[in-house]
Design an enzyme around this catalytic site. Structure first.
Site, PDB file in Angstrom:
ATOM      1  N   HIS A 231       0.857  -1.187   0.000  1.00 50.85           N
ATOM      2  CA  HIS A 231       0.000   0.000   0.000  1.00 50.85           C
ATOM      3  C   HIS A 231       0.897   1.242   0.000  1.00 50.85           C
ATOM      4  O   HIS A 231       1.889   1.275   0.726  1.00 50.85           O
ATOM      5  CB  HIS A 231      -0.891  -0.032   1.248  1.00 50.85           C
TER       6      HIS A 231
ATOM      7  N   GLY B 219     -11.089  -6.172   6.134  1.00 51.16           N
ATOM      8  CA  GLY B 219     -11.336  -4.740   6.112  1.00 51.16           C
ATOM      9  C   GLY B 219     -10.614  -4.089   4.942  1.00 51.16           C
ATOM     10  O   GLY B 219      -9.989  -4.762   4.117  1.00 51.16           O
TER      11      GLY B 219
END
Length: 180
Positions: free
Chosen positions: A101, A135
């Site tokens: 990320h 999530g």
């Protein structure tokens, strides 16, 4: 044995391939992306799993998990994979799915973290490798390398520097996970 999930250019996939890590399968949700070309050039089997070809996301993810397991995948690396993985997929590879990320977590999750970093005037972005849970970028961080935001940065200039850090950090973390 590593399976890589991709959705676009595949520069992080290329970093894994260049590091001679045991990438044995590459799957994408999008046909015709450059990442698939990179995998095919390296002789790695590829498959495409477009969501529209399945009655549900869970059905698509189950087919993708079956395909990865059929290639002996033990660790799944999301390298620019722009789809959320649901619990049934994650349960097939418990504690063995990681993502890269381009921003510090948990501060900047989601699909547009560099835009968010710049919008709030943060001092740094980051290359962050974390475990995937169900999530949005909420799994535990494994490693992170800060990337300073420079005066005049645009999303593109910041992304270029973050990619440099990702291309170093991701293969290092994945190699460490394979050694366990």
């Amino acid at each position: 044995m590593i399976g890589v999930l991709v959705s676009g250019e595949g520069t992080n996939l290329q970093a894994l391939l260049d590091a001679d890590l045991p990438v044995v399968a590459v799957a994408s949700n999008r046909p015709g992306v450059q990442a698939l070309v990179r995998a095919e050039a390296a002789g790695v089997p590829t498959a495409v799993f477009p969501l529209d070809d399945y009655p549900s996301r869970d059905a698509r993810d189950a087919a993708m998990a079956d395909w990865l397991e059929g290639h002996g995948v033990e660790l799944v690396v999301c390298a620019g994979y722009m789809q959320l993985l649901r619990r049934p997929f994650l349960e097939r590879f418990p504690g063995r799915v990681v993502n890269v990320h381009p921003a510090p977590l948990p501060d900047f999750p989601g699909a547009h973290p560099l835009e968010d970093v710049l919008a709030v005037g943060a001092r740094e972005a980051a290359a962050t490798v974390h475990y995937v849970d169900d999530g949005v970028d909420t799994g535990p961080v494994i490693a992170s390398e800060p990337v300073p935001v420079l005066a005049g940065d645009t999303v593109e200039t910041l992304r270029a520097r973050v990619h440099e850090a990702e291309h170093r950090l991701l293969p290092e973390v994945v190699a460490g996970l394979c050694a366990r």
